[in-house]
Design a protein around this motif. Structure first.
Motif, PDB file in Angstrom:
ATOM      1  N   ARG A   1     -27.049  -7.722  -6.197  1.00 33.67           N
ATOM      2  CA  ARG A   1     -25.426  -7.030  -5.210  1.00 33.67           C
ATOM      3  C   ARG A   1     -24.511  -7.049  -5.679  1.00 33.67           C
ATOM      4  NH1 ARG A   1     -25.641  -8.931   0.475  1.00 33.67           N
ATOM      5  NH2 ARG A   1     -23.353  -9.388   0.992  1.00 33.67           N
ATOM      6  N   ILE A   2     -23.715  -5.659  -5.183  1.00 27.51           N
ATOM      7  CA  ILE A   2     -21.793  -5.813  -5.400  1.00 27.51           C
ATOM      8  C   ILE A   2     -21.010  -5.798  -4.578  1.00 27.51           C
ATOM      9  CG2 ILE A   2     -20.425  -5.235  -6.371  1.00 27.51           C
ATOM     10  CD1 ILE A   2     -22.897  -2.999  -7.774  1.00 27.51           C
ATOM     11  N   ASP A   3     -20.520  -7.010  -4.270  1.00 23.53           N
ATOM     12  CA  ASP A   3     -19.774  -6.964  -3.150  1.00 23.53           C
ATOM     13  C   ASP A   3     -18.101  -6.700  -3.332  1.00 23.53           C
ATOM     14  OD1 ASP A   3     -21.430  -7.775  -0.448  1.00 23.53           O
ATOM     15  OD2 ASP A   3     -21.853  -9.752  -2.027  1.00 23.53           O
ATOM     16  N   VAL A   4     -16.975  -5.588  -2.747  1.00 26.01           N
ATOM     17  CA  VAL A   4     -16.379  -5.425  -3.469  1.00 26.01           C
ATOM     18  C   VAL A   4     -15.099  -5.866  -2.063  1.00 26.01           C
ATOM     19  CG1 VAL A   4     -14.684  -3.341  -3.707  1.00 26.01           C
ATOM     20  CG2 VAL A   4     -16.590  -3.545  -4.647  1.00 26.01           C
ATOM     21  N   LYS A   5     -13.923  -6.230  -2.525  1.00 27.80           N
ATOM     22  CA  LYS A   5     -13.394  -6.742  -1.017  1.00 27.80           C
ATOM     23  C   LYS A   5     -11.567  -6.236  -1.522  1.00 27.80           C
ATOM     24  CE  LYS A   5     -16.060 -10.418  -0.112  1.00 27.80           C
ATOM     25  NZ  LYS A   5     -15.976 -12.031  -0.940  1.00 27.80           N
ATOM     26  N   ASP A   6     -11.629  -5.655  -0.535  1.00 29.41           N
ATOM     27  CA  ASP A   6      -9.847  -5.357  -0.982  1.00 29.41           C
ATOM     28  C   ASP A   6      -9.394  -5.274  -2.181  1.00 29.41           C
ATOM     29  OD1 ASP A   6      -9.567  -5.406   2.093  1.00 29.41           O
ATOM     30  OD2 ASP A   6      -9.244  -7.761   1.513  1.00 29.41           O
ATOM     31  N   VAL A   7     -10.568  -4.227  -2.935  1.00 24.07           N
ATOM     32  CA  VAL A   7      -9.646  -3.512  -4.141  1.00 24.07           C
ATOM     33  C   VAL A   7      -8.650  -2.333  -3.974  1.00 24.07           C
ATOM     34  CG1 VAL A   7     -10.787  -1.869  -6.201  1.00 24.07           C
ATOM     35  CG2 VAL A   7     -11.831  -4.119  -5.211  1.00 24.07           C
ATOM     36  N   ASN A   8      -7.687  -2.670  -4.974  1.00 26.65           N
ATOM     37  CA  ASN A   8      -6.442  -1.257  -5.201  1.00 26.65           C
ATOM     38  C   ASN A   8      -6.492  -1.454  -6.770  1.00 26.65           C
ATOM     39  OD1 ASN A   8      -5.461  -1.068  -2.529  1.00 26.65           O
ATOM     40  ND2 ASN A   8      -4.741  -3.292  -2.738  1.00 26.65           N
ATOM     41  N   ILE A   9      -6.754  -0.265  -7.306  1.00 24.58           N
ATOM     42  CA  ILE A   9      -6.669   0.100  -8.820  1.00 24.58           C
ATOM     43  C   ILE A   9      -5.030   1.132  -8.190  1.00 24.58           C
ATOM     44  CG2 ILE A   9      -7.745   1.702  -9.634  1.00 24.58           C
ATOM     45  CD1 ILE A   9     -10.568   1.481  -8.055  1.00 24.58           C
ATOM     46  N   TYR A  10      -4.661   0.685  -9.939  1.00 24.03           N
ATOM     47  CA  TYR A  10      -3.641   1.293 -10.292  1.00 24.03           C
ATOM     48  C   TYR A  10      -3.804   1.806 -11.469  1.00 24.03           C
ATOM     49  CZ  TYR A  10      -1.111  -1.873  -6.598  1.00 24.03           C
ATOM     50  OH  TYR A  10      -1.235  -2.109  -5.399  1.00 24.03           O
ATOM     51  N   TYR A  11      -2.720   2.823 -12.194  1.00 20.14           N
ATOM     52  CA  TYR A  11      -2.531   3.231 -13.307  1.00 20.14           C
ATOM     53  C   TYR A  11      -0.976   3.156 -13.047  1.00 20.14           C
ATOM     54  CZ  TYR A  11      -7.089   6.038 -13.245  1.00 20.14           C
ATOM     55  OH  TYR A  11      -8.271   7.063 -13.127  1.00 20.14           O
ATOM     56  N   GLY A  12      -0.285   2.212 -14.364  1.00 18.55           N
ATOM     57  CA  GLY A  12       1.014   1.548 -14.067  1.00 18.55           C
ATOM     58  C   GLY A  12       1.315   1.094 -12.971  1.00 18.55           C
ATOM     59  N   ASP A  13       2.712   2.266 -12.348  1.00 14.69           N
ATOM     60  CA  ASP A  13       2.810   1.946 -10.667  1.00 14.69           C
ATOM     61  C   ASP A  13       2.504   2.811 -10.055  1.00 14.69           C
ATOM     62  OD1 ASP A  13       4.617  -0.027 -11.975  1.00 14.69           O
ATOM     63  OD2 ASP A  13       6.093   1.598 -12.033  1.00 14.69           O
ATOM     64  N   PHE A  14       1.187   3.797 -10.598  1.00 15.02           N
ATOM     65  CA  PHE A  14       0.733   3.573  -9.051  1.00 15.02           C
ATOM     66  C   PHE A  14      -0.112   3.719  -9.169  1.00 15.02           C
ATOM     67  CE2 PHE A  14      -2.694   8.044  -8.479  1.00 15.02           C
ATOM     68  CZ  PHE A  14      -1.820   8.608  -7.786  1.00 15.02           C
ATOM     69  N   LEU A  15      -0.312   3.867  -7.013  1.00 13.42           N
ATOM     70  CA  LEU A  15      -1.737   3.128  -6.147  1.00 13.42           C
ATOM     71  C   LEU A  15      -2.788   4.539  -6.172  1.00 13.42           C
ATOM     72  CD1 LEU A  15      -3.314   2.019  -5.114  1.00 13.42           C
ATOM     73  CD2 LEU A  15      -1.516   1.472  -2.972  1.00 13.42           C
ATOM     74  N   ALA A  16      -3.542   4.398  -6.704  1.00 11.23           N
ATOM     75  CA  ALA A  16      -5.144   5.272  -7.402  1.00 11.23           C
ATOM     76  C   ALA A  16      -5.860   5.570  -6.029  1.00 11.23           C
ATOM     77  CB  ALA A  16      -5.438   5.623  -8.831  1.00 11.23           C
ATOM     78  N   VAL A  17      -6.298   4.080  -6.104  1.00  8.02           N
ATOM     79  CA  VAL A  17      -7.451   4.210  -5.089  1.00  8.02           C
ATOM     80  C   VAL A  17      -6.721   2.480  -3.796  1.00  8.02           C
ATOM     81  CG1 VAL A  17      -9.879   3.520  -4.350  1.00  8.02           C
ATOM     82  CG2 VAL A  17      -8.741   5.157  -6.195  1.00  8.02           C
ATOM     83  N   GLU A  18      -6.748   2.511  -2.302  1.00  7.51           N
ATOM     84  CA  GLU A  18      -6.249   1.682  -2.439  1.00  7.51           C
ATOM     85  C   GLU A  18      -7.066   0.923  -1.033  1.00  7.51           C
ATOM     86  OE1 GLU A  18      -2.291   1.084   1.039  1.00  7.51           O
ATOM     87  OE2 GLU A  18      -2.891   3.453   1.015  1.00  7.51           O
ATOM     88  N   GLY A  19      -7.501  -0.580  -0.748  1.00 10.57           N
ATOM     89  CA  GLY A  19      -8.209  -0.369  -0.147  1.00 10.57           C
ATOM     90  C   GLY A  19      -9.556  -0.574   0.050  1.00 10.57           C
ATOM     91  N   VAL A  20     -10.540  -0.523  -0.658  1.00  6.77           N
ATOM     92  CA  VAL A  20     -11.918  -0.497  -0.871  1.00  6.77           C
ATOM     93  C   VAL A  20     -12.437  -1.707  -0.894  1.00  6.77           C
ATOM     94  CG1 VAL A  20     -13.950   0.591  -1.541  1.00  6.77           C
ATOM     95  CG2 VAL A  20     -11.749   1.160  -2.351  1.00  6.77           C
ATOM     96  N   THR A  21     -13.719  -1.511   0.283  1.00  7.95           N
ATOM     97  CA  THR A  21     -14.071  -2.779   1.045  1.00  7.95           C
ATOM     98  C   THR A  21     -15.486  -1.902   1.326  1.00  7.95           C
ATOM     99  OG1 THR A  21     -12.483  -3.964   1.677  1.00  7.95           O
ATOM    100  CG2 THR A  21     -15.217  -4.789   2.696  1.00  7.95           C
ATOM    101  N   MET A  22     -16.797  -2.926   0.059  1.00  6.12           N
ATOM    102  CA  MET A  22     -18.567  -1.625   0.557  1.00  6.12           C
ATOM    103  C   MET A  22     -19.111  -3.123  -0.286  1.00  6.12           C
ATOM    104  SD  MET A  22     -18.916   1.253  -1.979  1.00  6.12           S
ATOM    105  CE  MET A  22     -17.815   1.966  -1.988  1.00  6.12           C
TER     106      MET A  22
END
Length: 259
Positions: free
Chosen positions: A4-25
């Protein structure tokens, strides 16, 4: 084997650019989870965080936690190579090593991980992996021929055999059928249904019918506009997402009104 995978409050960046915000699943073991959403909403970017492939891009980083059976894959003492061995990946276009035989393609991951293996064990592993990818009967008489000589659908199944040869717990698939014809696509979809008995499977797809056919749960990602981060809008059982989603944006997307 599946985990099982638990993802909590994941933000993904390319440098300073926020590409994906706030994933929990939560991604359940022995099931297929599909990521859907319009192009550019971060589905594939997020998928690559699940085995730390994202961070091979210069300047890329991840905040938050991704836990596999309670172990944070981004912990300071965790080896990213070990993560990628545990969480295998199959890419959009079939990518067998062109100069290698079918047999050597299957064994490539094992050898890259410096695992010593006898010839008889290697023979058994090649056969079991190709059987697991539903390819053995088609190639058993030409294992020493180049993998690049196979059809597109066979090459993709060879890549799946290569991925499962290292005994992962999770298989990530980034649009694995987008370059394939309908017959090959059906073969891969049937294979996914077999593989989920042993593995946790996550698939990115732009094909709504495919998501409906193969997945147990579906996550819909969206983006508010150019330069904005992608977000997880909702996640639920696939039947619910396609029949009575909670969010209007999800309903609009799965019904073809946008995207």
């Amino acid at each position: 084997m599946a985990q099982r995978i638990d993802v909590k409050d994941v933000n993904i960046y390319y440098g300073d650019f926020l590409a994906v915000e706030g994933v929990t699943m939560t991604i359940d073991p022995r099931s297929v989870t599909a990521f859907i959403g319009p192009s550019g909403c971060g589905k594939s970017t997020f998928l690559r965080t699940l085995n730390r492939m994202h961070e091979v891009i210069p300047g890329a980083r991840v905040d938050g936690s991704v836990e596999l059976e309670g172990v944070d894959l981004y912990g300071d003492d965790v080896d990213p190579v070990a993560v990628r061995r545990t969480v295998g990946m199959v890419f959009q276009r079939p990518n067998p090593f062109p100069t290698m035989s079918i047999r050597d393609n299957v064994l490539a991951g094992v050898k890259l991980n410096n695992r010593r293996i006898s010839k008889s064990d290697a023979d058994d592993l090649v056969e079991s992996s190709l059987r697991g990818a539903n390819l053995w009967n088609e190639v058993k008489d030409r294992l020493d021929r180049p993998g690049s000589g196979l059809s597109g659908g066979q090459q993709q199944r060879l890549c799946i055999a290569r991925a499962i040869a290292v005994k992962p717990q999770v298989l990530l698939m980034d649009e694995p059928c987008s370059a394939l014809d309908p017959i090959s696509t059906l073969a891969i979809e049937d294979l996914i249904q077999e593989l989920k008995k042993e593995y946790t499977i996550v698939i990115v797809t732009h094909n709504m019918q495919q998501a409906a056919r193969v997945s147990d749960r579906t996550a819909f990602f969206n983006i508010a506009g150019t330069g904005k981060p992608g977000r997880l809008i909702e996640m639920n059982d696939t039947a619910t997402i396609f029949s009575s989603p909670a969010e209007k944006a999800t309903e609009d997307y799965v019904s073809g009104r946008f995207g």
